[in-house]
Design an enzyme around this catalytic site. Structure first.
Site, mmCIF file in Angstrom:
data_model
loop_
_atom_site.group_PDB
_atom_site.id
_atom_site.type_symbol
_atom_site.label_atom_id
_atom_site.label_comp_id
_atom_site.label_asym_id
_atom_site.label_seq_id
_atom_site.Cartn_x
_atom_site.Cartn_y
_atom_site.Cartn_z
ATOM 1 N N ASP A 101 6.024 67.980 76.142
ATOM 2 C CA ASP A 101 6.213 67.495 74.763
ATOM 3 C C ASP A 101 5.100 66.550 74.300
ATOM 4 O OD1 ASP A 101 8.680 68.848 74.763
ATOM 5 O OD2 ASP A 101 9.631 67.120 75.717
ATOM 6 N N GLN A 126 4.777 72.840 79.334
ATOM 7 C CA GLN A 126 5.270 71.611 79.989
ATOM 8 C C GLN A 126 4.110 70.664 80.307
ATOM 9 O OE1 GLN A 126 6.720 74.759 81.409
ATOM 10 N NE2 GLN A 126 8.139 74.539 79.754
ATOM 11 N N LYS A 131 0.902 69.513 72.518
ATOM 12 C CA LYS A 131 -0.152 70.487 72.865
ATOM 13 C C LYS A 131 -0.372 71.492 71.740
ATOM 14 C CE LYS A 131 2.089 71.561 76.709
ATOM 15 N NZ LYS A 131 3.044 70.460 76.813
ATOM 16 N N GLY A 175 8.523 74.360 73.678
ATOM 17 C CA GLY A 175 8.661 74.462 72.222
ATOM 18 C C GLY A 175 7.480 73.776 71.573
ATOM 19 N N HIS A 176 6.656 74.534 70.885
ATOM 20 C CA HIS A 176 5.502 73.947 70.206
ATOM 21 C C HIS A 176 5.773 73.934 68.707
ATOM 22 C CE1 HIS A 176 2.479 75.048 73.607
ATOM 23 N NE2 HIS A 176 3.329 74.113 73.937
HETATM 24 P P1 IMP Z 1 13.712 74.092 83.083
HETATM 25 O O1 IMP Z 1 12.239 74.304 82.932
HETATM 26 O O2 IMP Z 1 14.505 74.487 81.890
HETATM 27 O O3 IMP Z 1 14.231 74.654 84.372
HETATM 28 O O4 IMP Z 1 13.945 72.496 83.212
HETATM 29 C C1 IMP Z 1 13.444 71.747 84.309
HETATM 30 C C2 IMP Z 1 12.966 70.377 83.835
HETATM 31 O O5 IMP Z 1 11.803 70.539 83.026
HETATM 32 C C3 IMP Z 1 13.983 69.621 82.971
HETATM 33 O O6 IMP Z 1 13.815 68.236 83.194
HETATM 34 C C4 IMP Z 1 13.549 69.954 81.563
HETATM 35 O O7 IMP Z 1 13.965 68.996 80.626
HETATM 36 C C5 IMP Z 1 12.039 69.953 81.732
HETATM 37 N N1 IMP Z 1 11.348 70.775 80.747
HETATM 38 C C6 IMP Z 1 11.232 72.124 80.730
HETATM 39 N N2 IMP Z 1 10.497 72.515 79.673
HETATM 40 C C7 IMP Z 1 10.145 71.408 79.021
HETATM 41 C C8 IMP Z 1 9.340 71.166 77.856
HETATM 42 O O8 IMP Z 1 8.801 72.065 77.207
HETATM 43 N N3 IMP Z 1 9.201 69.863 77.490
HETATM 44 C C9 IMP Z 1 9.744 68.855 78.195
HETATM 45 N N4 IMP Z 1 10.483 69.023 79.285
HETATM 46 C C10 IMP Z 1 10.671 70.293 79.697
#
Ligand code: IMP
Length: 423
Positions: free
Chosen positions: A15, A223, A18, A42-43
């Site tokens: 977040d 991420q 990017k 999510g961008h």
């Molecule tokens: P998952 O990727 O949904 O399995 O989540 C694993 C961890 O990564 C959790 O703490 C999510 O909140 C975090 N996470 C996954 N995608 C994002 C993102 O795009 N932004 C921020 N945190 C993310």
């Protein structure tokens, strides 16, 4: 002209903004490629006054003349993909999807949700998008991939191979989650085949052909390095690689010319896991409200904290970052002073500058802050460094000196053009 490879990497816990950086880099790129992650990302970008949120396709789709791709390491949510392909069509841009990209099945989401519900204190706080279970199947060498959508026969073979789907149903039921039988999965996947199949390609071939033509190729990672499955705060991480090294590996690219690390002027994190500079109470609420820190994918309030330079320095090192863009500097406007964590103090033992910032290590340190002088001027109209108040310039120079990398961009407002760029 020589071929140029530019990679945009999250230098924190995701977040970082990017999308805005990729959107700018896309202006000079011929190809824009999403590499890694899935519908968990999510961008958000603003095109004129329109807010465009994307989860899978790269930010280049808002430009008509760009070729956009989704690489083989992106786990694809078919419903999201269909919506975003329609969006790309609206903008008139070209999109290619790698045949080998894994498909997130409804059962992956069910297992993700089931584990989180039964996880108690050890739950990861995932986005619930089925990311972990889908990557598990990929490394277990099974599951459905985009190329399988070409025929029902291929899909059936993939679901039945070595008892794959039956085994997954047993896992779902272990977590008290319901799942649908194979026939229903096939019907579900077939609904999307028509929109996806015309976009299938070998994206590696397209990228290497473009580099042979001396094109500029931009990669958008998902991420952030602190959520990287290997380098991050495991197990509180996502299930894929988030640093620039992933591009070397996934696309067989030897030389990256610019690896741009994106970091906010403060830190946010969603989900569980250590966060040394997290701000409890009112200051955290202030930052969350001012920065509108709510997840683009899940709407969850983000945990907020002060800038953490040891973590940023670590992320730049292991994420192979060569320059920094600092976002949301304007959010800090109006504070008399701004705490910045310059070092960690270990509660026991010693800490080395090159130590791996594991979950265990981050849970055992206290952040040591310096107070930086704040500013009151509105930054939104600043377009070069010289326009910034001297306190903000000092804030940025401390980041550059501590991390040891140049800052080549600063975001000073939510708009696409609210940026300072250094050539
Ligand atoms: P998952 O990727 O949904 O399995 O989540 C694993 C961890 O990564 C959790 O703490 C999510 O909140 C975090 N996470 C996954 N995608 C994002 C993102 O795009 N932004 C921020 N945190 C993310």
């Amino acid at each position: 002209m020589t071929p140029k490879v530019i990679v945009v990497v999250g230098a924190q816990w995701g977040d970082e903004g990017k999308g805005k950086v990729v959107n700018k880099i896309a202006e000079e790129a011929d190809l824009v490629i999403r590499d890694g992650g899935g519908g968990n990302a999510g961008h958000t970008i603003f095109v004129k006054d329109r807010k465009v949120v994307q989860h899978l396709l790269p930010c280049g789709i808002v430009y008509k003349d760009k070729i956009n791709m989704v690489g083989p390491r992106v786990v694809c949510d078919l419903e999201v993909l269909e919506k975003e392909l329609a969006l790309a069509k609206e903008f008139g841009s070209e999109v290619w999807l790698d045949e080998r990209a894994p498909i997130v099945l409804p059962i992956h989401k069910a297992i993700d949700a089931g584990r989180e519900t039964s996880g108690g204190a050890s739950k990861i706080g995932t986005t619930g998008r089925g990311i972990g279970p889908c990557y598990e199947d990929w490394v277990a060498r099974r599951g459905l991939r985009l190329g399988d959508l070409r025929s029902r026969q291929k899909m059936t073979g993939a679901l039945e191979a070595r008892g794959f789907y039956a085994e997954r149903r047993a896992v779902a039921s272990h977590h008290d989650m319901t799942s649908v039988p194979i026939e229903a999965v096939l019907d579900w996947a077939e609904m999307y085949a028509k929109s996806v199949v015309p976009h299938l390609a070998d994206t590696l071939e397209l990228v290497h052909d473009a580099l042979d033509r001396e094109s500029t190729v931009a990669f958008e990672l998902a991420q952030g390095v602190m959520l990287d499955v290997q380098h991050g705060t495991w197990p509180f991480v996502t299930s894929s690689s988030c640093g620039a090294g992933a591009v070397h590996n996934t696309f067989g690219i030897k030389h990256i010319h610019r690896a741009i690390g994106v970091s906010k002027a403060y830190v946010t994190r969603v989900g569980s896991g250590p966060f040394p500079t997290e701000i409890p109470g009112l200051d955290g609420d202030w930052l969350r409200d001012r920065g509108d820190e709510f997840g683009a994918t899940t709407g969850r309030p983000r945990r907020c904290g002060w800038l953490d330079l040891p973590a940023l320095k670590y992320a730049c090192r292991v994420g192979l970052i060569t320059e920094l863009v600092i976002t949301k500097l304007d959010v800090l406007t109006g504070r008399p002073s701004i705490p910045v964590c310059k070092t960690y103090v270990p509660r026991n033992g010693t800490l080395r500058a090159t130590s791996t910032l594991t979950r265990e290590l981050l849970e055992s340190v206290e952040p040591s802050y310096v107070e930086m002088e704040g500013w009151n001027q509105d930054l939104r109209h600043c377009r070069q460094f010289a326009d910034l108040p001297h306190q903000a310039r000092h804030f940025l120079s401390v980041i550059e000196r501590t991390v040891g990398l140049p800052i080549t961009g600063v975001s000073v407002g939510p708009g696409r053009d609210d940026m300072i760029w250094v050539d």
